[in-house]
Scaffold this motif. Sequence first.
Motif, PDB file in Angstrom:
ATOM      1  N   GLY A  33      71.424 118.688  77.701  1.00  0.00           N
ATOM      2  CA  GLY A  33      71.514 119.387  76.426  1.00  0.00           C
ATOM      3  C   GLY A  33      70.759 118.722  75.293  1.00  0.00           C
ATOM      4  O   GLY A  33      71.078 118.895  74.121  1.00  0.00           O
ATOM      5  N   HIS A  36      63.959 119.246  71.910  1.00  0.00           N
ATOM      6  CA  HIS A  36      63.109 119.113  70.729  1.00  0.00           C
ATOM      7  C   HIS A  36      62.977 117.673  70.257  1.00  0.00           C
ATOM      8  O   HIS A  36      63.071 117.400  69.055  1.00  0.00           O
ATOM      9  N   ARG A  38      61.050 114.592  69.064  1.00  0.00           N
ATOM     10  CA  ARG A  38      59.757 114.285  68.443  1.00  0.00           C
ATOM     11  C   ARG A  38      59.804 112.821  68.035  1.00  0.00           C
ATOM     12  O   ARG A  38      60.764 112.370  67.419  1.00  0.00           O
TER      13      ARG A  38
ATOM     14  N   PHE B  43      63.087 108.787  66.160  1.00  0.00           N
ATOM     15  CA  PHE B  43      63.193 109.894  67.106  1.00  0.00           C
ATOM     16  C   PHE B  43      64.036 110.991  66.476  1.00  0.00           C
ATOM     17  O   PHE B  43      65.176 110.753  66.082  1.00  0.00           O
ATOM     18  N   LEU B  45      65.806 114.582  67.271  1.00  0.00           N
ATOM     19  CA  LEU B  45      66.166 115.379  68.437  1.00  0.00           C
ATOM     20  C   LEU B  45      67.338 116.299  68.149  1.00  0.00           C
ATOM     21  O   LEU B  45      68.010 116.160  67.124  1.00  0.00           O
ATOM     22  N   ILE B  47      70.856 118.046  69.851  1.00  0.00           N
ATOM     23  CA  ILE B  47      71.850 117.934  70.916  1.00  0.00           C
ATOM     24  C   ILE B  47      72.667 119.212  70.931  1.00  0.00           C
ATOM     25  O   ILE B  47      73.165 119.650  69.890  1.00  0.00           O
ATOM     26  N   ASP B  58      76.918 109.825  72.771  1.00  0.00           N
ATOM     27  CA  ASP B  58      75.771 110.064  73.655  1.00  0.00           C
ATOM     28  C   ASP B  58      74.523 109.371  73.107  1.00  0.00           C
ATOM     29  O   ASP B  58      73.777 108.731  73.844  1.00  0.00           O
ATOM     30  N   ALA B  61      74.560 105.738  73.730  1.00  0.00           N
ATOM     31  CA  ALA B  61      74.233 105.432  75.125  1.00  0.00           C
ATOM     32  C   ALA B  61      72.729 105.569  75.364  1.00  0.00           C
ATOM     33  O   ALA B  61      72.119 104.757  76.058  1.00  0.00           O
ATOM     34  N   MET B  62      72.110 106.619  74.771  1.00  0.00           N
ATOM     35  CA  MET B  62      70.660 106.811  74.935  1.00  0.00           C
ATOM     36  C   MET B  62      69.886 105.638  74.369  1.00  0.00           C
ATOM     37  O   MET B  62      68.890 105.192  74.940  1.00  0.00           O
ATOM     38  N   LYS B  65      70.224 102.630  76.640  1.00  0.00           N
ATOM     39  CA  LYS B  65      69.576 102.752  77.947  1.00  0.00           C
ATOM     40  C   LYS B  65      68.069 102.965  77.875  1.00  0.00           C
ATOM     41  O   LYS B  65      67.344 102.582  78.772  1.00  0.00           O
ATOM     42  N   LEU B  66      67.602 103.667  76.818  1.00  0.00           N
ATOM     43  CA  LEU B  66      66.193 104.049  76.840  1.00  0.00           C
ATOM     44  C   LEU B  66      65.458 103.845  75.510  1.00  0.00           C
ATOM     45  O   LEU B  66      64.362 103.298  75.482  1.00  0.00           O
ATOM     46  N   LEU B  67      66.062 104.309  74.419  1.00  0.00           N
ATOM     47  CA  LEU B  67      65.278 104.424  73.187  1.00  0.00           C
ATOM     48  C   LEU B  67      64.988 103.080  72.521  1.00  0.00           C
ATOM     49  O   LEU B  67      63.956 102.920  71.881  1.00  0.00           O
TER      50      LEU B  67
END
Lengths: 80, 80
Positions: A33, A36, A38, B43, B45, B47, B58, B61-62, B65-67
């Motif tokens: 979910g 978009h 960017r 970033f 985005l 949701i 969330d 966690a993002m 783990k990644l950002l």
Amino acid sequence: MINARVTVTLKNGVLDPQGKAIEGALGALGFDGIGHIRQGKVFDLQIETEDRAKAEADLKAMCEKLLANTVIENYTISLA
Amino acid sequence: MINARVTVTLKNGVLDPQGKAIEGALGALGFDGIGHIRQGKVFDLQIETEDRAKAEADLKAMCEKLLANTVIENYTISLA
């Protein structure tokens, strides 16, 4: 001395392959979910002046000349 | 649907050669009194949820783990 933050983001309609890659990676990590995405840039800097109007004008000139590509990017300036 | 912005910046003490290069370039362009430039990432985005607490969890966690690389970077999350 004034602390400032300049945020540079892609204009709407400009393709953002990096954002798409992040979207894919988040999906692969199990985050659903999300859309978009960017990616943009942020610059934190200090200006040695107490004149907020001058600082803002200088920052605008810096964005136009160096920090942002105004053909494809928008920028916002915020003073602390 | 919630719009969110994640800002990722280098921690204090972590070298930022990109920021130093920008500082030099601004000086060469005639902008004086600019210092401590640090470049970060942003970033934007969306949701697909209406649960702001879940969205924030969330996003955290993002980031972990990644950002963001939490060894050298801080992140802030803001929901629109």
